[in-house]
Design a protein around this motif. Structure first.
Motif, short mmCIF file in Angstrom:
data_model
loop_
_atom_site.label_atom_id
_atom_site.label_comp_id
_atom_site.label_asym_id
_atom_site.label_seq_id
_atom_site.Cartn_x
_atom_site.Cartn_y
_atom_site.Cartn_z
N ASN A 30 30.41 -7.53 -11.67
CA ASN A 30 29.43 -6.79 -12.47
C ASN A 30 28.53 -7.69 -13.31
OD1 ASN A 30 32.04 -7.10 -13.80
ND2 ASN A 30 31.10 -6.08 -15.54
N TYR A 31 28.80 -8.98 -13.38
CA TYR A 31 27.96 -9.91 -14.14
C TYR A 31 26.79 -10.47 -13.31
CZ TYR A 31 31.61 -10.27 -17.73
OH TYR A 31 32.52 -10.01 -18.71
N SER A 52 20.53 -5.98 -8.69
CA SER A 52 20.82 -6.64 -9.95
C SER A 52 22.14 -6.13 -10.55
CB SER A 52 19.68 -6.39 -10.95
OG SER A 52 19.70 -5.02 -11.36
N TRP A 53 22.54 -6.76 -11.63
CA TRP A 53 23.79 -6.33 -12.27
C TRP A 53 23.70 -4.88 -12.72
CZ3 TRP A 53 24.27 -4.55 -17.28
CH2 TRP A 53 23.12 -4.67 -18.07
N SER A 54 22.48 -4.43 -13.05
CA SER A 54 22.30 -3.07 -13.54
C SER A 54 22.02 -2.06 -12.43
CB SER A 54 21.14 -3.04 -14.55
OG SER A 54 19.95 -3.46 -13.94
N ASP A 56 19.43 -2.26 -10.09
CA ASP A 56 18.05 -2.23 -9.60
C ASP A 56 17.92 -3.02 -8.30
OD1 ASP A 56 16.91 -2.52 -13.01
OD2 ASP A 56 17.17 -0.71 -11.79
N ASN A 74 31.32 -1.96 -8.34
CA ASN A 74 31.96 -3.03 -9.11
C ASN A 74 33.46 -2.83 -9.24
OD1 ASN A 74 29.49 -4.35 -9.55
ND2 ASN A 74 29.07 -3.15 -11.39
N GLY A 102 22.39 -12.28 -13.50
CA GLY A 102 22.41 -10.85 -13.26
C GLY A 102 21.12 -10.29 -12.70
#
Length: 121
Positions: A30-31, A52-54, A56, A74, A102
């Motif tokens: 998740n990082y 991306s980590w978020s 996107d 994750n 990330g």
């Protein structure tokens, strides 16, 4: 140690679908941003898309927009590549790679051994 193991490749007819999986271990998924790369016969390796980590998505290759989708779980340490409407020009070895941060910058530090995808009738 960091390990990335791809699976799900194979032979598919044009217009078909495949879902690739990448099992990640040895780090906190998740990082990091995660990339899918590919290398077609006789061509250089290229970035395909990234998550991306978020969550996107960034497309590195316009030719897969609208056909390929990247996702991540994750909790299961998994990254996926859903490929629809496959074309012969999608034939390549597909690699999962870990980004250096990330965010998606097609700058990775580890990648897996790859899985072969062949699109042919």
């Amino acid at each position: 140690q960091v390990q990335l193991v791809e699976s799900g490749g194979g032979l598919v007819q044009p217009g078909g679908s495949l879902k690739l999986s990448c099992a990640a271990s040895g780090f906190r998924l998740n990082y990091y941003a995660m990339d899918w790369l590919r290398q077609a016969p006789g061509k250089e390796r290229e970035g395909v898309l990234c998550i991306s980590w978020s969550g996107d998505t960034t497309y590195y290759t316009d030719s897969v927009k609208g056909r390929f989708t990247i996702s991540r779980d994750n909790a299961k340490n998994m990254v996926y590549l859903q490929m629809n409407s496959l074309k012969p020009e999608d034939t390549a070895v597909y690699y999962c790679a870990r980004g250096r941060s990330g965010a998606c910058h097609i700058n990775y530090d580890y990648r897996g051994q790859g899985t072969q995808v062949t699109v042919s009738s």
